[in-house]
Design a protein around this motif. Structure first.
Motif, PDB file in Angstrom:
ATOM      1  N   ASN A 167     -11.139  32.479  20.426  1.00  0.00           N
ATOM      2  CA  ASN A 167     -11.548  31.191  20.993  1.00  0.00           C
ATOM      3  C   ASN A 167     -12.217  30.317  19.937  1.00  0.00           C
ATOM      4  O   ASN A 167     -11.953  29.113  19.839  1.00  0.00           O
ATOM      5  CB  ASN A 167     -12.504  31.412  22.169  1.00  0.00           C
ATOM      6  CG  ASN A 167     -11.788  31.419  23.504  1.00  0.00           C
ATOM      7  OD1 ASN A 167     -11.023  30.508  23.815  1.00  0.00           O
ATOM      8  ND2 ASN A 167     -12.018  32.449  24.298  1.00  0.00           N
ATOM      9  N   HIS A 168     -13.084  30.924  19.165  1.00  0.00           N
ATOM     10  CA  HIS A 168     -13.785  30.173  18.130  1.00  0.00           C
ATOM     11  C   HIS A 168     -12.823  29.794  17.007  1.00  0.00           C
ATOM     12  O   HIS A 168     -12.916  28.704  16.433  1.00  0.00           O
ATOM     13  CB  HIS A 168     -14.938  31.018  17.573  1.00  0.00           C
ATOM     14  CG  HIS A 168     -15.921  30.226  16.767  1.00  0.00           C
ATOM     15  ND1 HIS A 168     -15.740  29.945  15.429  1.00  0.00           N
ATOM     16  CD2 HIS A 168     -17.099  29.634  17.110  1.00  0.00           C
ATOM     17  CE1 HIS A 168     -16.748  29.230  14.988  1.00  0.00           C
ATOM     18  NE2 HIS A 168     -17.596  29.029  15.971  1.00  0.00           N
ATOM     19  N   GLN A 185     -10.841  26.571  17.430  1.00  0.00           N
ATOM     20  CA  GLN A 185     -11.599  25.369  17.115  1.00  0.00           C
ATOM     21  C   GLN A 185     -11.701  25.149  15.601  1.00  0.00           C
ATOM     22  O   GLN A 185     -11.801  24.018  15.136  1.00  0.00           O
ATOM     23  CB  GLN A 185     -13.016  25.470  17.719  1.00  0.00           C
ATOM     24  CG  GLN A 185     -13.047  25.778  19.206  1.00  0.00           C
ATOM     25  CD  GLN A 185     -12.224  24.797  20.027  1.00  0.00           C
ATOM     26  OE1 GLN A 185     -12.307  23.587  19.810  1.00  0.00           O
ATOM     27  NE2 GLN A 185     -11.442  25.305  20.958  1.00  0.00           N
ATOM     28  N   GLU A 186     -11.659  26.261  14.852  1.00  0.00           N
ATOM     29  CA  GLU A 186     -11.792  26.185  13.398  1.00  0.00           C
ATOM     30  C   GLU A 186     -10.500  25.703  12.727  1.00  0.00           C
ATOM     31  O   GLU A 186     -10.533  24.878  11.811  1.00  0.00           O
ATOM     32  CB  GLU A 186     -12.168  27.564  12.837  1.00  0.00           C
ATOM     33  CG  GLU A 186     -13.597  27.982  13.111  1.00  0.00           C
ATOM     34  CD  GLU A 186     -14.554  27.443  12.068  1.00  0.00           C
ATOM     35  OE1 GLU A 186     -14.137  27.294  10.907  1.00  0.00           O
ATOM     36  OE2 GLU A 186     -15.710  27.161  12.418  1.00  0.00           O
ATOM     37  N   SER A 189     -16.654  32.582   9.880  1.00  0.00           N
ATOM     38  CA  SER A 189     -17.421  31.791  10.841  1.00  0.00           C
ATOM     39  C   SER A 189     -17.131  32.231  12.272  1.00  0.00           C
ATOM     40  O   SER A 189     -18.041  32.333  13.109  1.00  0.00           O
ATOM     41  CB  SER A 189     -17.098  30.305  10.662  1.00  0.00           C
ATOM     42  OG  SER A 189     -17.707  29.529  11.663  1.00  0.00           O
ATOM     43  N   SER A 190     -15.867  32.514  12.577  1.00  0.00           N
ATOM     44  CA  SER A 190     -15.488  32.941  13.925  1.00  0.00           C
ATOM     45  C   SER A 190     -16.008  34.333  14.235  1.00  0.00           C
ATOM     46  O   SER A 190     -16.341  34.643  15.384  1.00  0.00           O
ATOM     47  CB  SER A 190     -13.967  32.888  14.075  1.00  0.00           C
ATOM     48  OG  SER A 190     -13.490  31.576  13.856  1.00  0.00           O
ATOM     49  N   ALA A 206     -19.524  34.332  15.450  1.00  0.00           N
ATOM     50  CA  ALA A 206     -19.670  34.028  16.874  1.00  0.00           C
ATOM     51  C   ALA A 206     -19.677  35.309  17.702  1.00  0.00           C
ATOM     52  O   ALA A 206     -20.224  35.352  18.801  1.00  0.00           O
ATOM     53  CB  ALA A 206     -18.534  33.104  17.334  1.00  0.00           C
TER      54      ALA A 206
END
Length: 368
Positions: free
Chosen positions: A284-285, A288-289, A335-336, A339
């Motif tokens: 999910n994250h 967005q990236e 980064s993901s 999360a």
């Protein structure tokens, strides 16, 4: 006027005395490894020792004046001298990555043994520039370090970007047929072509290969059964013909109209994942990236296999993704993963066949 070749960044360090004992290349890598093992920033305390993991590719990135093969030979030399330990520390059956630590006890014994004179290629003393009062052996060691680093600014063998290009070609075009091997000559040609025709952007090359793969004629489905070869596809005249659409089939034309996948398609992939909250949060994250298009192209079968301390292990569905995805999406992936667990600082990618992956996932999950 200042020069870009003079030190204006954190330099690599090496002690001449150590270089004389274990070898110049070995001393440089050992010093860097010692830095990464510093308890002030290394939290990987296992078996009462601090450990560091880097793949050969990642070690090579720290020493850009060497080739990957030089790094492998040097680390192997340190292993044979028993100056470093290397072990597979993960219990996960798909994770074969090696971790490294320094055998400091053996290093103390090394201090007492004779110098390894002649370990590196000889350099004529009359070609070295002496400073006032610099007749000592350490000065010559420092000059040899400078000379070796200068001579190896150009990596030996094959460049990393050409390896990515050949891997993508084999995966998309050759598929199950005989793979094309990378040679220094072919590597040079691909590197030159990447700059002249693909704006030094590997994504342009992948789009080019994908366009070829959607052409029935180029893929051997024409009347004569001729199939495109790498040499043909890298000829500048033929590249221009492909760019002009001379070989485009209906599949490619359809792809142009639907180039960007909708967010609904991507969310459906994530919704189909059952009993795996870490993967769902990660994906999910990630959408967005990197956006839905790249997600649907590369990550629909990626799963979070393990989160342990500050490291995560992800599965990928194609072997060349292990090296390709970190180079293209490193910060996005990291980064993901944060999360999922904010302490994650490192990640490993492992290639897992779909049928093998089903053995380590919840039974209720079906791969999309």
């Amino acid at each position: 006027m200042a020069s870009n070749l003079l030190i204006d960044e954190p330099p690599l360090q090496v002690l001449p005395t150590l270089a004389k004992k274990v070898g110049l290349n070995e001393a440089i890598i050992l010093q860097q490894m010692h830095y990464w093992l510093n308890p002030n920033h290394n939290k990987n305390l296992i078996k009462e020792r601090h450990w560091v993991y880097n793949s050969y590719d990642e070690w090579q990135q720290q020493f850009p004046f060497w080739s990957k093969e030089t790094v492998k030979r040097t680390i192997t030399s340190l292993e044979k001298q028993e100056i470093i330990y290397s072990e597979k520390l993960s219990d996960h059956k798909f994770n074969h990555r090696k971790w490294y630590t320094i055998n400091y006890e053996q290093l103390q014994a090394v201090e007492k043994r004779p110098d390894r004179s002649g370990q590196n290629d000889p350099i004529e003393k009359n070609n070295l520039t002496r400073s006032e009062g610099s007749n000592c052996t350490d000065h010559y060691i420092e000059q040899r370090i400078l000379t070796e680093i200068t001579q190896k600014n150009t990596p030996e063998g094959c460049a990393p970007s050409s390896e990515i290009m050949i891997n993508f070609w084999n995966e998309v075009i050759e598929q199950k047929s005989r793979k094309v091997h990378l040679t220094p000559k072919r590597s040079y040609r691909l590197e030159k072509l990447l700059k002249s025709h693909f704006a030094s952007n590997e994504e342009n090359w992948t789009a080019y290969c994908s366009r070829i793969a959607l052409s029935p004629f180029l893929m051997g489905k024409g009347k004569q059964g001729w199939k495109v070869t790498l040499d043909w596809a890298t000829d500048p005249q033929n590249i221009q013909k492909i760019f002009e659409g001379n070989f485009d089939g209906e599949d490619y034309k359809q792809k142009v109209f639907t180039e960007h996948y909708s967010e609904q398609n991507a969310l459906e992939v994530i919704h189909s994942i059952k009993n795996d909250p870490n993967t769902k949060v990660f994906l999910n994250h990630l959408i967005q990236e990197i956006g839905c298009h790249d997600f649907m192209n590369f990550f629909t079968r990626t799963r979070v296999l393990e989160v342990k301390s500050n490291r995560a292990t992800l599965s990928v569905s194609k072997e060349f993704y292990v090296t390709y995805l970190p180079q293209k999406f490193y910060q996005n992936i990291l980064s993901s993963l944060k999360a999922v667990e904010s302490e994650i600082e490192f990640f490993d990618l492992v290639f897992v066949q779909p049928e093998e992956l089903s053995n380590v996932l919840p039974t209720s999950e079906k791969l999309p």
